[in-house]
Design a protein around this motif. Structure first.
Motif, PDB file in Angstrom:
ATOM      1  N   ALA A  48       0.928  -0.990   0.405  1.00 23.18           N
ATOM      2  CA  ALA A  48       0.261  -0.258  -0.146  1.00 23.18           C
ATOM      3  C   ALA A  48       0.837   1.303  -0.055  1.00 23.18           C
ATOM      4  CB  ALA A  48      -0.685  -0.228   0.389  1.00 23.18           C
ATOM      5  N   VAL A  49       1.883   1.027   1.356  1.00 21.39           N
ATOM      6  CA  VAL A  49       2.787   2.669   0.815  1.00 21.39           C
ATOM      7  C   VAL A  49       3.559   2.397  -0.388  1.00 21.39           C
ATOM      8  CG1 VAL A  49       4.876   3.892   2.199  1.00 21.39           C
ATOM      9  CG2 VAL A  49       2.945   2.377   3.298  1.00 21.39           C
ATOM     10  N   VAL A  50       3.914   1.645  -1.141  1.00 24.43           N
ATOM     11  CA  VAL A  50       4.950   1.333  -1.916  1.00 24.43           C
ATOM     12  C   VAL A  50       3.584   1.899  -3.449  1.00 24.43           C
ATOM     13  CG1 VAL A  50       5.418   0.449  -4.398  1.00 24.43           C
ATOM     14  CG2 VAL A  50       6.672  -0.503  -1.703  1.00 24.43           C
ATOM     15  N   LEU A  51       2.487   1.616  -3.130  1.00 22.72           N
ATOM     16  CA  LEU A  51       1.728   1.980  -4.547  1.00 22.72           C
ATOM     17  C   LEU A  51       0.977   3.231  -3.751  1.00 22.72           C
ATOM     18  CD1 LEU A  51      -0.768  -1.133  -4.519  1.00 22.72           C
ATOM     19  CD2 LEU A  51       0.856  -0.187  -6.526  1.00 22.72           C
ATOM     20  N   GLY A  52       1.131   3.763  -2.998  1.00 18.76           N
ATOM     21  CA  GLY A  52       0.818   5.528  -2.607  1.00 18.76           C
ATOM     22  C   GLY A  52       2.185   6.147  -3.034  1.00 18.76           C
ATOM     23  N   VAL A  53       2.856   6.099  -2.977  1.00 24.53           N
ATOM     24  CA  VAL A  53       3.904   6.716  -3.845  1.00 24.53           C
ATOM     25  C   VAL A  53       4.003   6.702  -5.237  1.00 24.53           C
ATOM     26  CG1 VAL A  53       6.718   6.558  -3.348  1.00 24.53           C
ATOM     27  CG2 VAL A  53       5.477   6.572  -1.123  1.00 24.53           C
ATOM     28  N   ALA A  54       3.962   5.849  -5.281  1.00 23.08           N
ATOM     29  CA  ALA A  54       3.583   5.848  -6.639  1.00 23.08           C
ATOM     30  C   ALA A  54       2.763   6.638  -7.338  1.00 23.08           C
ATOM     31  CB  ALA A  54       3.498   3.694  -7.177  1.00 23.08           C
ATOM     32  N   GLU A  55       1.837   6.695  -6.618  1.00 25.15           N
ATOM     33  CA  GLU A  55       0.115   7.781  -6.923  1.00 25.15           C
ATOM     34  C   GLU A  55       0.730   9.156  -7.172  1.00 25.15           C
ATOM     35  OE1 GLU A  55      -3.018   9.267  -8.142  1.00 25.15           O
ATOM     36  OE2 GLU A  55      -2.504   7.177  -8.421  1.00 25.15           O
ATOM     37  N   ILE A  56       1.793   9.486  -6.161  1.00 25.43           N
ATOM     38  CA  ILE A  56       2.016  10.954  -6.013  1.00 25.43           C
ATOM     39  C   ILE A  56       3.053  11.154  -7.658  1.00 25.43           C
ATOM     40  CG2 ILE A  56       4.192  12.208  -4.752  1.00 25.43           C
ATOM     41  CD1 ILE A  56       3.073  10.874  -2.277  1.00 25.43           C
ATOM     42  N   PHE A  57       3.816   9.986  -7.926  1.00 22.48           N
ATOM     43  CA  PHE A  57       4.513  10.634  -9.147  1.00 22.48           C
ATOM     44  C   PHE A  57       3.564  10.292 -10.386  1.00 22.48           C
ATOM     45  CE2 PHE A  57       8.118   9.473  -6.088  1.00 22.48           C
ATOM     46  CZ  PHE A  57       8.355  10.907  -5.238  1.00 22.48           C
ATOM     47  N   SER A  58       2.914   9.630 -10.545  1.00 26.60           N
ATOM     48  CA  SER A  58       2.450   9.138 -11.767  1.00 26.60           C
ATOM     49  C   SER A  58       0.954  10.080 -11.632  1.00 26.60           C
ATOM     50  CB  SER A  58       1.606   8.106 -12.005  1.00 26.60           C
ATOM     51  OG  SER A  58       0.153   7.470 -10.571  1.00 26.60           O
ATOM     52  N   LEU A  59      -0.089  10.637 -10.303  1.00 22.91           N
ATOM     53  CA  LEU A  59      -1.187  11.119 -10.098  1.00 22.91           C
ATOM     54  C   LEU A  59      -2.610  10.399 -11.373  1.00 22.91           C
ATOM     55  CD1 LEU A  59       0.481  14.894 -10.514  1.00 22.91           C
ATOM     56  CD2 LEU A  59      -0.838  13.082  -8.564  1.00 22.91           C
ATOM     57  N   THR A  60      -2.992   9.936 -11.526  1.00 21.06           N
ATOM     58  CA  THR A  60      -3.119   8.384 -12.182  1.00 21.06           C
ATOM     59  C   THR A  60      -4.988   8.202 -11.525  1.00 21.06           C
ATOM     60  OG1 THR A  60      -2.355   6.746 -12.102  1.00 21.06           O
ATOM     61  CG2 THR A  60      -2.061   7.971 -14.094  1.00 21.06           C
ATOM     62  N   ALA A  61      -4.657   8.263 -10.032  1.00 21.59           N
ATOM     63  CA  ALA A  61      -5.510   7.507  -9.243  1.00 21.59           C
ATOM     64  C   ALA A  61      -6.119   6.457  -9.262  1.00 21.59           C
ATOM     65  CB  ALA A  61      -7.244   9.445  -9.804  1.00 21.59           C
ATOM     66  N   ALA A  62      -4.988   5.658 -10.374  1.00 20.12           N
ATOM     67  CA  ALA A  62      -4.919   4.415 -10.259  1.00 20.12           C
ATOM     68  C   ALA A  62      -3.796   3.348  -9.216  1.00 20.12           C
ATOM     69  CB  ALA A  62      -4.957   3.624 -11.571  1.00 20.12           C
ATOM     70  N   LEU A  63      -3.197   4.210  -9.345  1.00 17.61           N
ATOM     71  CA  LEU A  63      -2.173   3.378  -7.378  1.00 17.61           C
ATOM     72  C   LEU A  63      -2.983   3.445  -6.463  1.00 17.61           C
ATOM     73  CD1 LEU A  63       1.082   3.988 -10.184  1.00 17.61           C
ATOM     74  CD2 LEU A  63      -0.488   1.673 -10.248  1.00 17.61           C
ATOM     75  N   GLY A  64      -3.103   4.982  -6.523  1.00 16.14           N
ATOM     76  CA  GLY A  64      -3.765   5.625  -5.023  1.00 16.14           C
ATOM     77  C   GLY A  64      -5.475   4.507  -4.939  1.00 16.14           C
ATOM     78  N   LEU A  65      -6.105   4.117  -6.171  1.00 17.22           N
ATOM     79  CA  LEU A  65      -6.953   3.169  -5.861  1.00 17.22           C
ATOM     80  C   LEU A  65      -6.632   2.041  -5.079  1.00 17.22           C
ATOM     81  CD1 LEU A  65      -9.508   4.374  -8.102  1.00 17.22           C
ATOM     82  CD2 LEU A  65      -9.147   4.309  -5.598  1.00 17.22           C
ATOM     83  N   LEU A  66      -5.245   1.555  -5.790  1.00 11.52           N
ATOM     84  CA  LEU A  66      -4.917   0.013  -5.877  1.00 11.52           C
ATOM     85  C   LEU A  66      -4.543   0.321  -4.206  1.00 11.52           C
ATOM     86  CD1 LEU A  66      -3.074  -1.180  -8.920  1.00 11.52           C
ATOM     87  CD2 LEU A  66      -4.814  -2.257  -8.329  1.00 11.52           C
ATOM     88  N   GLY A  67      -3.506   1.043  -3.415  1.00  9.78           N
ATOM     89  CA  GLY A  67      -3.036   1.389  -2.550  1.00  9.78           C
ATOM     90  C   GLY A  67      -3.863   1.418  -1.056  1.00  9.78           C
ATOM     91  N   VAL A  68      -5.063   2.219  -1.600  1.00 10.69           N
ATOM     92  CA  VAL A  68      -6.217   1.628  -0.556  1.00 10.69           C
ATOM     93  C   VAL A  68      -6.923   0.351  -0.459  1.00 10.69           C
ATOM     94  CG1 VAL A  68      -8.560   2.304  -0.789  1.00 10.69           C
ATOM     95  CG2 VAL A  68      -7.188   4.401  -0.619  1.00 10.69           C
ATOM     96  N   SER A  69      -6.577  -0.298  -2.000  1.00  9.43           N
ATOM     97  CA  SER A  69      -7.381  -1.546  -1.823  1.00  9.43           C
ATOM     98  C   SER A  69      -6.457  -2.745  -1.194  1.00  9.43           C
ATOM     99  CB  SER A  69      -7.316  -2.598  -3.380  1.00  9.43           C
ATOM    100  OG  SER A  69      -8.572  -1.613  -3.628  1.00  9.43           O
ATOM    101  N   ALA A  70      -5.434  -2.815  -0.680  1.00  9.21           N
ATOM    102  CA  ALA A  70      -4.151  -2.660  -0.050  1.00  9.21           C
ATOM    103  C   ALA A  70      -4.129  -3.208   1.345  1.00  9.21           C
ATOM    104  CB  ALA A  70      -2.721  -2.714  -0.541  1.00  9.21           C
ATOM    105  N   LEU A  71      -4.606  -1.546   1.434  1.00 14.37           N
ATOM    106  CA  LEU A  71      -4.845  -1.581   3.007  1.00 14.37           C
ATOM    107  C   LEU A  71      -6.043  -1.925   3.152  1.00 14.37           C
ATOM    108  CD1 LEU A  71      -3.869   2.774   3.457  1.00 14.37           C
ATOM    109  CD2 LEU A  71      -2.697   0.619   4.083  1.00 14.37           C
ATOM    110  N   LEU A  72      -7.279  -2.357   2.863  1.00 16.46           N
ATOM    111  CA  LEU A  72      -8.263  -3.348   2.850  1.00 16.46           C
ATOM    112  C   LEU A  72      -7.809  -4.542   3.807  1.00 16.46           C
ATOM    113  CD1 LEU A  72     -11.014  -1.062   0.918  1.00 16.46           C
ATOM    114  CD2 LEU A  72     -10.173  -1.192   3.340  1.00 16.46           C
ATOM    115  N   THR A  73      -6.701  -4.537   2.641  1.00 19.60           N
ATOM    116  CA  THR A  73      -7.075  -6.395   2.148  1.00 19.60           C
ATOM    117  C   THR A  73      -5.923  -6.346   3.862  1.00 19.60           C
ATOM    118  OG1 THR A  73      -7.193  -6.138  -0.068  1.00 19.60           O
ATOM    119  CG2 THR A  73      -5.489  -8.127   1.166  1.00 19.60           C
TER     120      THR A  73
END
Length: 143
Positions: free
Chosen positions: A11-36
């Motif tokens: 989740a942390v790795v996906l959140g950091v990747a989202e900061i650089f990409s700004l696509t909203a996709a990686l952030g949502l995957l990070g949230v999914s990883a947190l829920l998991t």
């Protein structure tokens, strides 16, 4: 290493990747990883963890991401500065040629040139502002 720790790291790795990409996709995957990670902390087995990650990822990418992207891509409602002058009408104060001239746009006098360099626009004519180059308005006569 416990399963929930791995999901938190993901989740942390996906959140950091989202900061650089700004696509909203990686952030949502990070949230999914947190829920998991929460599901893994409860102690549910890996197949259920993968199912939770897959379902929440698909739901986020199919439902939430289009809503977010629709709100992000709102066009600017107003133009500001010289961009706001393009498309306005102007009054010719001094004859406009391909090299020089003077027009009044919204109460302000601007140096002007004819957009078509072969056209000479007489004083008193109404013109349209086609473009602004620096402090010079490029104008074209109205029909």
């Amino acid at each position: 290493m416990d399963d929930w720790v791995i999901w938190i790291i993901l989740a942390v790795v996906l959140g950091v990747a989202e900061i650089f990409s700004l696509t909203a996709a990686l952030g949502l995957l990070g949230v999914s990883a947190l829920l998991t990670a929460m599901v893994a902390a409860i102690g549910l087995p890996i197949p259920i963890q993968l199912l939770v990650f897959t379902l929440t990822s698909v739901a986020g990418l199919v439902v939430i991401r289009p809503l977010a992207m629709r709100n992000i891509r709102q066009p600017q409602l107003q133009r500001f500065g010289v961009d706001a002058l393009v498309g306005k009408s102007a009054y010719v104060v001094k004859e406009v040629t391909g090299r020089q001239g003077l027009v009044r746009i919204g109460g302000e006098e601007w140096s002007a040139r004819a957009y078509d360099e072969t056209v000479v626009i007489p004083e008193g004519a109404t013109v349209d502002v086609i473009e602004i180059e620096g402090a010079t308005a490029l104008v074209y006569p109205r029909e």
